[in-house]
Design a protein around this motif. Structure first.
Motif, PDB file in Angstrom:
ATOM      1  N   SER A  53       0.682  -1.076   0.222  1.00 49.89           N
ATOM      2  CA  SER A  53       0.199  -0.071  -0.040  1.00 49.89           C
ATOM      3  C   SER A  53       0.864   1.245   0.156  1.00 49.89           C
ATOM      4  CB  SER A  53      -0.843  -0.043   1.427  1.00 49.89           C
ATOM      5  OG  SER A  53      -1.614   1.129   1.194  1.00 49.89           O
ATOM      6  N   TYR A  54       0.892   2.032  -1.186  1.00 50.82           N
ATOM      7  CA  TYR A  54       1.893   2.974  -0.965  1.00 50.82           C
ATOM      8  C   TYR A  54       1.359   4.257  -0.538  1.00 50.82           C
ATOM      9  CZ  TYR A  54       3.696   0.027  -4.667  1.00 50.82           C
ATOM     10  OH  TYR A  54       4.022  -1.185  -5.491  1.00 50.82           O
ATOM     11  N   TRP A  55       0.137   4.092  -0.112  1.00 52.35           N
ATOM     12  CA  TRP A  55      -0.479   5.424   0.514  1.00 52.35           C
ATOM     13  C   TRP A  55      -1.680   4.744   1.422  1.00 52.35           C
ATOM     14  CZ3 TRP A  55       0.449  10.048   2.263  1.00 52.35           C
ATOM     15  CH2 TRP A  55      -0.816  10.894   2.672  1.00 52.35           C
ATOM     16  N   SER A  56      -1.643   5.020   2.835  1.00 57.35           N
ATOM     17  CA  SER A  56      -2.851   4.381   3.456  1.00 57.35           C
ATOM     18  C   SER A  56      -3.781   5.426   3.863  1.00 57.35           C
ATOM     19  CB  SER A  56      -2.457   3.304   4.639  1.00 57.35           C
ATOM     20  OG  SER A  56      -1.554   4.055   5.271  1.00 57.35           O
TER      21      SER A  56
ATOM     22  N   ASP B   5      -3.691  -1.285  -3.983  1.00 61.66           N
ATOM     23  CA  ASP B   5      -2.359  -1.105  -4.583  1.00 61.66           C
ATOM     24  C   ASP B   5      -1.959  -2.784  -4.948  1.00 61.66           C
ATOM     25  OD1 ASP B   5      -1.774   1.567  -5.005  1.00 61.66           O
ATOM     26  OD2 ASP B   5      -1.229   1.850  -2.920  1.00 61.66           O
ATOM     27  N   GLY B 106      -7.410   6.128   2.132  1.00 58.90           N
ATOM     28  CA  GLY B 106      -6.625   4.800   1.484  1.00 58.90           C
ATOM     29  C   GLY B 106      -7.759   3.624   1.030  1.00 58.90           C
TER      30      GLY B 106
END
Lengths: 95, 221
Positions: A53-56, B5, B106
């Protein structure tokens, strides 16, 4: 006024949303469908889930750090609604 | 339907980003320059309604209906957004919702934002809108409009899911073949999508009776 009724409806949706998004989710052992698909695929292939997850997010998964999930979910809902209503507030004020 | 992602391959992520960025830019230009009826006729009304629809769609998506078996579904609302704002405004509203969901919560991966906008902001919105147009014209009258809203919501979300299945299938990371991801996503959402169709139709019917001026996306005779 129509816009007032709309706002009330939106707020009601946010306040009842934990019944589904948090409480109901716990009852059935909910996972995001696509996260689940990734996990199962990795299991079959015998590899570690990538867990990338590059950004949560600032409020990850509609939670507020330190608060319980139901309250966090409602606050998250209010924050999201408030952000999306900024353009509304701006043009109405300018008028 | 929000893709996280790590699912999409770099090529799919990048190309969906490009397509979505162009489509959203064109949509916002069209939305603010086209002539629209009712509450959308002036810029203030246009921005207000766009903002109100986005907030409403966001709140509706908070209602995640858990389904026994460990999964869930929520409304998407793209077709409904198109009926109120027209397809260009609908696209813009959905893009705003998806950006906030991704950046603040997110929800949906940041690398998959392009794909998520493509599925829920473009496919759902434009397919839902065109199906509405087609059906309401073919059937005619009030019945046709309601049937159009029902099928627009239902088929719109099914096609959005199909697009999602194609994107995942074209990202061969986890060894799911395209035929599987496409058929599973499509069939699953075709079954669940009836709920989206019914809700779309009910809200549309309510607005038609109580506030036809906010239905800028359709000709209210």
């Amino acid at each position: 006024m129509a816009s007032r009724r709309w706002l009330i409806l939106v707020l009601v949706l946010v306040v009842v949303s934990p019944l589904f998004g948090v409480i109901g989710a716990e009852i059935v052992g909910y996972h995001e469908p696509l996260d689940l698909a990734v996990e199962r695929a990795c299991e079959k292939l015998g590899i570690e889930p990538p867990d990338v997850s590059y950004w949560s997010g600032l409020l990850p998964d509609y939670t507020v750090p330190g608060l319980n999930d139901v309250v966090g979910y409602i606050i998250s809902g209010l924050v999201g609604v408030a952000i999306l209503l900024i353009p509304y507030a701006v043009v109405r004020r300018r008028k | 339907m929000h893709i996280p992602d790590g699912v999409l391959s770099a090529g799919v992520a990048a190309s969906t980003y490009i397509v979505s960025a162009i489509a959203v830019a064109l949509s916002s230009r069209r939305f603010f320059s086209e002539k629209l009826p009712g509450a959308l006729s002036d810029p203030t009304g246009r921005v207000s309604l766009l903002s109100a629809v986005a907030a409403g769609v966001f709140a509706a998506q908070m209602l995640n209906w858990p389904i026994p078996g460990g999964t869930s579904a929520h409304l998407v609302g793209g077709a409904l957004a198109a009926l109120v704002l027209g397809p260009y405004g609908g696209c813009l509203a959905m893009a705003l919702v998806l950006i906030v969901q991704c950046l603040v919560f997110g929800d949906g991966g940041i690398t998959a934002l392009g794909a998520n906008v493509l599925n829920m902001g473009l496919v759902d919105v434009f397919a839902g809108y065109w199906i509405y147009k087609l059906v309401s014209k073919a059937v005619g009258g009030r019945r046709g409009m309601e049937l159009g809203a029902l099928l627009g919501g239902w088929i719109g979300i099914t096609l959005a899911a199909a697009a999602c299945g194609i994107e995942i299938g074209l990202s061969p990371k986890f060894g799911y073949p395209l035929s599987l991801t496409l058929s599973v996503m499509t069939m699953w959402h075709f079954a669940l999508g009836i709920v989206e169709g019914v809700v779309t139709m009910l809200v549309f019917r309510y607005l038609l009776d109580k506030a036809p001026a906010v239905l800028g996306g359709v000709e209210v005779g």
